[in-house]
Write a protein that holds these residues in place. Structure first.
Motif, PDB file in Angstrom:
ATOM      1  N   GLN A  70      45.440  54.121  30.685  1.00  0.00           N
ATOM      2  CA  GLN A  70      45.702  55.550  30.801  1.00  0.00           C
ATOM      3  C   GLN A  70      44.441  56.382  30.542  1.00  0.00           C
ATOM      4  OE1 GLN A  70      48.593  56.607  31.937  1.00  0.00           O
ATOM      5  NE2 GLN A  70      49.332  54.487  31.993  1.00  0.00           N
ATOM      6  N   PHE A  71      43.526  55.834  29.720  1.00  0.00           N
ATOM      7  CA  PHE A  71      42.288  56.549  29.420  1.00  0.00           C
ATOM      8  C   PHE A  71      41.233  56.344  30.498  1.00  0.00           C
ATOM      9  CE2 PHE A  71      43.531  55.861  24.726  1.00  0.00           C
ATOM     10  CZ  PHE A  71      44.384  56.950  24.779  1.00  0.00           C
ATOM     11  N   ALA A  72      41.534  55.505  31.481  1.00  0.00           N
ATOM     12  CA  ALA A  72      40.592  55.243  32.578  1.00  0.00           C
ATOM     13  C   ALA A  72      41.110  55.830  33.889  1.00  0.00           C
ATOM     14  CB  ALA A  72      40.371  53.746  32.736  1.00  0.00           C
ATOM     15  N   ALA A  73      42.000  56.807  33.783  1.00  0.00           N
ATOM     16  CA  ALA A  73      42.580  57.419  34.980  1.00  0.00           C
ATOM     17  C   ALA A  73      41.559  58.359  35.613  1.00  0.00           C
ATOM     18  CB  ALA A  73      43.863  58.163  34.626  1.00  0.00           C
ATOM     19  N   ILE A  74      40.937  57.933  36.689  1.00  0.00           N
ATOM     20  CA  ILE A  74      39.916  58.741  37.367  1.00  0.00           C
ATOM     21  C   ILE A  74      40.446  59.330  38.668  1.00  0.00           C
ATOM     22  CG2 ILE A  74      38.000  57.429  36.381  1.00  0.00           C
ATOM     23  CD1 ILE A  74      37.836  55.909  39.053  1.00  0.00           C
ATOM     24  N   ALA A  75      41.713  59.039  38.993  1.00  0.00           N
ATOM     25  CA  ALA A  75      42.329  59.573  40.209  1.00  0.00           C
ATOM     26  C   ALA A  75      43.822  59.725  39.979  1.00  0.00           C
ATOM     27  CB  ALA A  75      42.057  58.648  41.396  1.00  0.00           C
ATOM     28  N   ARG A  76      44.490  60.427  40.854  1.00  0.00           N
ATOM     29  CA  ARG A  76      45.933  60.568  40.759  1.00  0.00           C
ATOM     30  C   ARG A  76      46.609  59.241  41.069  1.00  0.00           C
ATOM     31  NH1 ARG A  76      47.113  66.332  43.881  1.00  0.00           N
ATOM     32  NH2 ARG A  76      45.854  67.658  42.486  1.00  0.00           N
ATOM     33  N   VAL A  77      47.795  59.052  40.516  1.00  0.00           N
ATOM     34  CA  VAL A  77      48.512  57.792  40.714  1.00  0.00           C
ATOM     35  C   VAL A  77      48.874  57.588  42.177  1.00  0.00           C
ATOM     36  CG1 VAL A  77      49.400  57.675  38.367  1.00  0.00           C
ATOM     37  CG2 VAL A  77      50.694  58.927  40.106  1.00  0.00           C
ATOM     38  N   THR A  78      49.003  58.682  42.942  1.00  0.00           N
ATOM     39  CA  THR A  78      49.368  58.562  44.357  1.00  0.00           C
ATOM     40  C   THR A  78      48.152  58.427  45.269  1.00  0.00           C
ATOM     41  OG1 THR A  78      49.410  60.986  44.499  1.00  0.00           O
ATOM     42  CG2 THR A  78      51.508  59.860  44.076  1.00  0.00           C
ATOM     43  N   SER A  79      46.951  58.484  44.693  1.00  0.00           N
ATOM     44  CA  SER A  79      45.740  58.412  45.513  1.00  0.00           C
ATOM     45  C   SER A  79      45.565  57.017  46.114  1.00  0.00           C
ATOM     46  CB  SER A  79      44.507  58.756  44.669  1.00  0.00           C
ATOM     47  OG  SER A  79      44.583  60.073  44.176  1.00  0.00           O
ATOM     48  N   ALA A  80      45.140  56.974  47.373  1.00  0.00           N
ATOM     49  CA  ALA A  80      44.865  55.698  48.027  1.00  0.00           C
ATOM     50  C   ALA A  80      43.647  55.050  47.393  1.00  0.00           C
ATOM     51  CB  ALA A  80      44.640  55.913  49.519  1.00  0.00           C
ATOM     52  N   ALA A  81      43.657  53.720  47.336  1.00  0.00           N
ATOM     53  CA  ALA A  81      42.567  52.990  46.695  1.00  0.00           C
ATOM     54  C   ALA A  81      42.422  51.610  47.329  1.00  0.00           C
ATOM     55  CB  ALA A  81      42.822  52.856  45.189  1.00  0.00           C
ATOM     56  N   VAL A  82      41.267  51.009  47.091  1.00  0.00           N
ATOM     57  CA  VAL A  82      41.009  49.633  47.508  1.00  0.00           C
ATOM     58  C   VAL A  82      40.749  48.813  46.257  1.00  0.00           C
ATOM     59  CG1 VAL A  82      39.585  48.110  48.918  1.00  0.00           C
ATOM     60  CG2 VAL A  82      39.946  50.470  49.634  1.00  0.00           C
ATOM     61  N   GLN A  83      41.467  47.706  46.116  1.00  0.00           N
ATOM     62  CA  GLN A  83      41.320  46.853  44.938  1.00  0.00           C
ATOM     63  C   GLN A  83      40.908  45.444  45.355  1.00  0.00           C
ATOM     64  OE1 GLN A  83      44.271  46.824  41.633  1.00  0.00           O
ATOM     65  NE2 GLN A  83      44.512  44.649  42.081  1.00  0.00           N
ATOM     66  N   ALA A  84      39.789  45.000  44.821  1.00  0.00           N
ATOM     67  CA  ALA A  84      39.339  43.624  45.036  1.00  0.00           C
ATOM     68  C   ALA A  84      39.544  42.847  43.750  1.00  0.00           C
ATOM     69  CB  ALA A  84      37.867  43.599  45.440  1.00  0.00           C
ATOM     70  N   GLU A  85      40.152  41.676  43.871  1.00  0.00           N
ATOM     71  CA  GLU A  85      40.370  40.821  42.699  1.00  0.00           C
ATOM     72  C   GLU A  85      39.556  39.551  42.864  1.00  0.00           C
ATOM     73  OE1 GLU A  85      44.022  38.626  40.320  1.00  0.00           O
ATOM     74  OE2 GLU A  85      44.317  40.620  41.190  1.00  0.00           O
ATOM     75  N   ILE A  86      38.692  39.303  41.901  1.00  0.00           N
ATOM     76  CA  ILE A  86      37.800  38.141  41.917  1.00  0.00           C
ATOM     77  C   ILE A  86      38.180  37.228  40.760  1.00  0.00           C
ATOM     78  CG2 ILE A  86      35.396  37.380  41.696  1.00  0.00           C
ATOM     79  CD1 ILE A  86      34.589  40.118  42.852  1.00  0.00           C
ATOM     80  N   ALA A  87      38.403  35.961  41.069  1.00  0.00           N
ATOM     81  CA  ALA A  87      38.783  34.986  40.035  1.00  0.00           C
ATOM     82  C   ALA A  87      37.519  34.373  39.440  1.00  0.00           C
ATOM     83  CB  ALA A  87      39.671  33.903  40.636  1.00  0.00           C
ATOM     84  N   LEU A  88      37.325  34.602  38.150  1.00  0.00           N
ATOM     85  CA  LEU A  88      36.200  34.014  37.415  1.00  0.00           C
ATOM     86  C   LEU A  88      36.739  32.940  36.480  1.00  0.00           C
ATOM     87  CD1 LEU A  88      33.251  33.892  36.400  1.00  0.00           C
ATOM     88  CD2 LEU A  88      33.813  35.790  34.847  1.00  0.00           C
ATOM     89  N   THR A  89      36.202  31.743  36.609  1.00  0.00           N
ATOM     90  CA  THR A  89      36.607  30.633  35.743  1.00  0.00           C
ATOM     91  C   THR A  89      35.407  30.187  34.920  1.00  0.00           C
ATOM     92  OG1 THR A  89      38.214  29.886  37.390  1.00  0.00           O
ATOM     93  CG2 THR A  89      37.620  28.330  35.666  1.00  0.00           C
ATOM     94  N   VAL A  90      35.543  30.279  33.598  1.00  0.00           N
ATOM     95  CA  VAL A  90      34.486  29.864  32.675  1.00  0.00           C
ATOM     96  C   VAL A  90      35.032  28.739  31.810  1.00  0.00           C
ATOM     97  CG1 VAL A  90      32.876  30.584  30.868  1.00  0.00           C
ATOM     98  CG2 VAL A  90      33.543  32.198  32.658  1.00  0.00           C
ATOM     99  N   ALA A  91      34.422  27.558  31.915  1.00  0.00           N
ATOM    100  CA  ALA A  91      34.864  26.396  31.138  1.00  0.00           C
ATOM    101  C   ALA A  91      36.357  26.140  31.327  1.00  0.00           C
ATOM    102  CB  ALA A  91      34.520  26.589  29.665  1.00  0.00           C
ATOM    103  N   ASP A  92      36.785  26.136  32.589  1.00  0.00           N
ATOM    104  CA  ASP A  92      38.177  25.845  32.969  1.00  0.00           C
ATOM    105  C   ASP A  92      39.172  26.898  32.499  1.00  0.00           C
ATOM    106  OD1 ASP A  92      37.385  23.461  34.186  1.00  0.00           O
ATOM    107  OD2 ASP A  92      37.527  22.346  32.294  1.00  0.00           O
ATOM    108  N   VAL A  93      38.687  28.050  32.057  1.00  0.00           N
ATOM    109  CA  VAL A  93      39.572  29.152  31.663  1.00  0.00           C
ATOM    110  C   VAL A  93      39.454  30.252  32.716  1.00  0.00           C
ATOM    111  CG1 VAL A  93      40.106  30.888  29.920  1.00  0.00           C
ATOM    112  CG2 VAL A  93      39.319  28.609  29.225  1.00  0.00           C
ATOM    113  N   PRO A  94      40.519  30.481  33.492  1.00  0.00           N
ATOM    114  CA  PRO A  94      40.444  31.486  34.562  1.00  0.00           C
ATOM    115  C   PRO A  94      40.821  32.873  34.064  1.00  0.00           C
ATOM    116  CG  PRO A  94      42.503  30.298  34.738  1.00  0.00           C
ATOM    117  CD  PRO A  94      41.792  29.738  33.527  1.00  0.00           C
TER     118      PRO A  94
END
Length: 326
Positions: A173-197
């Motif tokens: 909630q403290f990182a709200a930089i746009a309205r909840v209805t605003s269009a956005a692009v989200q990229a999700e990158i899987a990082l695995t460190v020592a078999d912990v994803p």
């Protein structure tokens, strides 16, 4: 009984209307595809693989691009249930902001490795809901700076970009930089460190990407819109490293053919030049520099007092007398 049926009918209509509105919103977002972002995030994944391997050289690291979703900013806010650290990043060139989030367990593992420990020293179940310490938050900022820097490098094929981390938050909630209805692009990158994803998420509101909307709509690098900044820098660097040879001309004397034919070995040719005569540095019959001749460290040298190639360019740009008369 009649009142109950009326209430049920009202709820059904309301639910149906809500579904219709959501479908319309999803359709509107789906039409705003930005194909070049796929290339940007793919490059980011490869760059992060190299960067994290260099950062924790003794630990196995894997980075994979999981998904790129066109959604609403509110979907990210409501889906951030897992403990994560959220960074508000600033794109100064575009005068706007975006979000990067990293799973806290990845921060805990990376902190342990960077402080000289091993990933197996951490009990993930015990630290799952623990608030990061001050030292861990400092390491988290280092990780976010690394991601932001690599993301800026990944945008090189589209435009020059420089990103900085403004602040770190634990509550979405403290990182709200746009309205909840605003269009956005989200990229999700899987990082695995020592078999912990764990996921790394990058969320760009459409308002942030608006200044480079046309370049991002290209179907491939180098299409009509935009330019390849990486190639441009390479081209400039190569040109600046080109070797140039100059002729240093102290004086030029003109003689007739009959005079030259009458010259004999031992004859002295007098030049109309003095010690104050300026040396002209010439290449391909074009004078570039001019200045007095002298000595430096036992060698003949010339001081560059006049940049005549700049004066020649100014004269070419200036209108001629004939043009002024017209």
């Amino acid at each position: 009984m009649e009142s109950t049926n009326s209430k049920k009918s009202s709820d059904i209509v309301s639910h149906t209307a809500k579904n219709v509105m959501e479908r319309l919103a999803d359709t509107a977002i789906a039409h705003e595809r930005l194909p070049m972002l796929d290339i940007v995030f793919d490059k980011l994944t490869r760059m992060l693989t190299e960067s994290f391997l260099h950062l924790v050289s003794t630990t196995d690291v894997q980075v994979k691009l999981d998904s790129i979703a066109y959604t609403r900013f509110g979907d990210f806010m409501s889906s951030s249930h897992a403990p994560s650290i959220i960074a508000v990043a600033r794109a100064s060139t575009w005068d706007n902001s975006f979000i990067i989030s990293v799973d806290t367990k990845l921060i805990f593992i990376l902190s342990e490795v960077l402080l000289g420990g091993t990933p197996h020293d951490i009990d993930l179940a015990a630290v799952k809901n623990r608030t990061p310490t001050n030292i861990e938050m400092q390491i988290a900022r280092r990780i976010f700076n690394l991601i932001a820097q690599r993301l800026g490098d990944a945008f090189d094929s589209v435009t020059e970009a420089e990103f900085t981390i403004e602040r770190l938050e634990m509550n979405p909630q403290f990182a709200a930089i746009a309205r909840v209805t605003s269009a956005a692009v989200q990229a999700e990158i899987a990082l695995t460190v020592a078999d912990v994803p764990g996921p790394i998420k990058v969320i760009f509101p459409y308002t942030t990407l608006e200044p480079l909307k046309k370049p991002l709509q290209q179907m491939f690098v180098g299409e009509h819109f935009g330019r390849d900044a990486q190639w441009e820098r390479h081209f400039k660097r190569t040109i600046k490293n080109t070797s140039l040879d100059f002729e240093a001309i102290l004086h030029q004397e003109f003689a007739t053919l009959s005079q030259v034919l009458n010259w004999k070995e031992g004859d002295t040719i007098t030049f109309d030049a003095t010690a104050e005569t300026q040396v002209r540095l010439v290449r391909d019959d074009m004078e570039f520099f001019r200045g007095p001749m002298g000595r430096k460290n036992g060698r003949i040298a010339a001081q560059l007092d006049e940049f005549t190639y700049l004066q020649a360019a100014d004269n070419e740009d200036a209108p001629s007398n004939e043009g002024r008369k017209k």
